[in-house]
Design an enzyme around this catalytic site. Sequence first.
Site, mmCIF file in Angstrom:
data_model
loop_
_atom_site.group_PDB
_atom_site.id
_atom_site.type_symbol
_atom_site.label_atom_id
_atom_site.label_comp_id
_atom_site.label_asym_id
_atom_site.label_seq_id
_atom_site.Cartn_x
_atom_site.Cartn_y
_atom_site.Cartn_z
ATOM 1 N N ASN A 41 0.839 -1.194 0.000
ATOM 2 C CA ASN A 41 0.000 0.000 0.000
ATOM 3 C C ASN A 41 0.877 1.248 0.000
ATOM 4 O OD1 ASN A 41 0.607 -0.866 2.686
ATOM 5 N ND2 ASN A 41 -1.002 0.423 3.520
ATOM 6 N N GLU A 43 0.334 5.320 0.617
ATOM 7 C CA GLU A 43 -0.650 6.314 1.069
ATOM 8 C C GLU A 43 -0.302 7.711 0.573
ATOM 9 O OE1 GLU A 43 -1.016 5.744 5.321
ATOM 10 O OE2 GLU A 43 -2.190 3.915 4.974
ATOM 11 N N CYS A 52 -4.176 0.593 -2.425
ATOM 12 C CA CYS A 52 -4.001 -0.618 -1.619
ATOM 13 C C CYS A 52 -2.935 -1.535 -2.234
ATOM 14 C CB CYS A 52 -5.305 -1.401 -1.543
ATOM 15 S SG CYS A 52 -6.618 -0.590 -0.632
ATOM 16 N N GLU A 54 -3.175 -4.654 -2.889
ATOM 17 C CA GLU A 54 -3.726 -5.579 -3.886
ATOM 18 C C GLU A 54 -3.792 -4.930 -5.268
ATOM 19 O OE1 GLU A 54 -4.877 -4.846 -0.893
ATOM 20 O OE2 GLU A 54 -6.152 -6.436 -0.065
ATOM 21 N N CYS A 85 -10.512 -4.590 0.406
ATOM 22 C CA CYS A 85 -11.577 -3.579 0.369
ATOM 23 C C CYS A 85 -12.424 -3.751 -0.892
ATOM 24 C CB CYS A 85 -10.976 -2.169 0.434
ATOM 25 S SG CYS A 85 -10.317 -1.587 -1.135
ATOM 26 N N CYS A 88 -10.670 -3.029 -4.303
ATOM 27 C CA CYS A 88 -9.774 -4.106 -4.733
ATOM 28 C C CYS A 88 -10.567 -5.326 -5.196
ATOM 29 C CB CYS A 88 -8.824 -4.479 -3.601
ATOM 30 S SG CYS A 88 -7.603 -3.193 -3.273
HETATM 31 N N1 THU Z 1 -5.201 -1.449 2.704
HETATM 32 C C1 THU Z 1 -4.653 -2.293 1.797
HETATM 33 O O1 THU Z 1 -3.580 -2.023 1.250
HETATM 34 N N2 THU Z 1 -5.296 -3.454 1.534
HETATM 35 C C2 THU Z 1 -6.407 -3.897 2.191
HETATM 36 O O2 THU Z 1 -6.866 -4.976 1.925
HETATM 37 C C3 THU Z 1 -7.029 -3.044 3.207
HETATM 38 C C4 THU Z 1 -6.489 -1.662 3.323
HETATM 39 C C5 THU Z 1 -4.454 -0.233 3.060
HETATM 40 C C6 THU Z 1 -4.967 1.058 2.525
HETATM 41 C C7 THU Z 1 -4.441 2.043 3.553
HETATM 42 O O3 THU Z 1 -3.113 2.393 3.217
HETATM 43 C C8 THU Z 1 -4.405 1.263 4.842
HETATM 44 O O4 THU Z 1 -4.448 -0.098 4.471
HETATM 45 C C9 THU Z 1 -5.538 1.577 5.797
HETATM 46 O O5 THU Z 1 -6.760 1.451 5.176
#
Ligand code: THU
Length: 133
Positions: A41, A43, A52, A54, A85, A88
């Site tokens: 991920n 941000e 994310c 994925e 999420c 994804c």
């Molecule tokens: N996140 C992911 O990378 N994958 C998931 O399956 C759930 C959420 C990340 C997005 C964000 O950077 C952090 O987790 C909090 O939501």
Amino acid sequence: MTDRLLAAARAARTQAFAPYSQFAVGAALESADGQIFPGCNVESASYGLTICAERNALFRAICDGARSFVRIVVVTDTETPTPPCGACRQLLWEFAPEAEVLLVNLRGDMVQYTVRELMPGAFDRHQLPPRRH
Ligand code: THU
């Protein structure tokens, strides 16, 4: 699950850029021909532009020319494995509908789904009207 795929997802997790949530996620997507595409991920200070792990793995694979996928592993350091999420799930549905989804924590607990199970009644290109030329 192949050890190589899990190792790639764990390694990707260590590269997560998550200063706002402190929630590091690693993923690794395996294509039908055995290639492995890792993702973490990343941000944004805007929050909403965060990507994310994925989707990062999926887009990396698409950019490399892969079009058929068999499984994705997602790794988090949590009590229970973390489900993908909705965004994804949608993208995985469109590009990897037959893939297995293996959700793992650092202790090695694992929950397994198929993308199909995660997306009942999904929207995709089949719902779009026929294209006019
Ligand atoms: N996140 C992911 O990378 N994958 C998931 O399956 C759930 C959420 C990340 C997005 C964000 O950077 C952090 O987790 C909090 O939501």
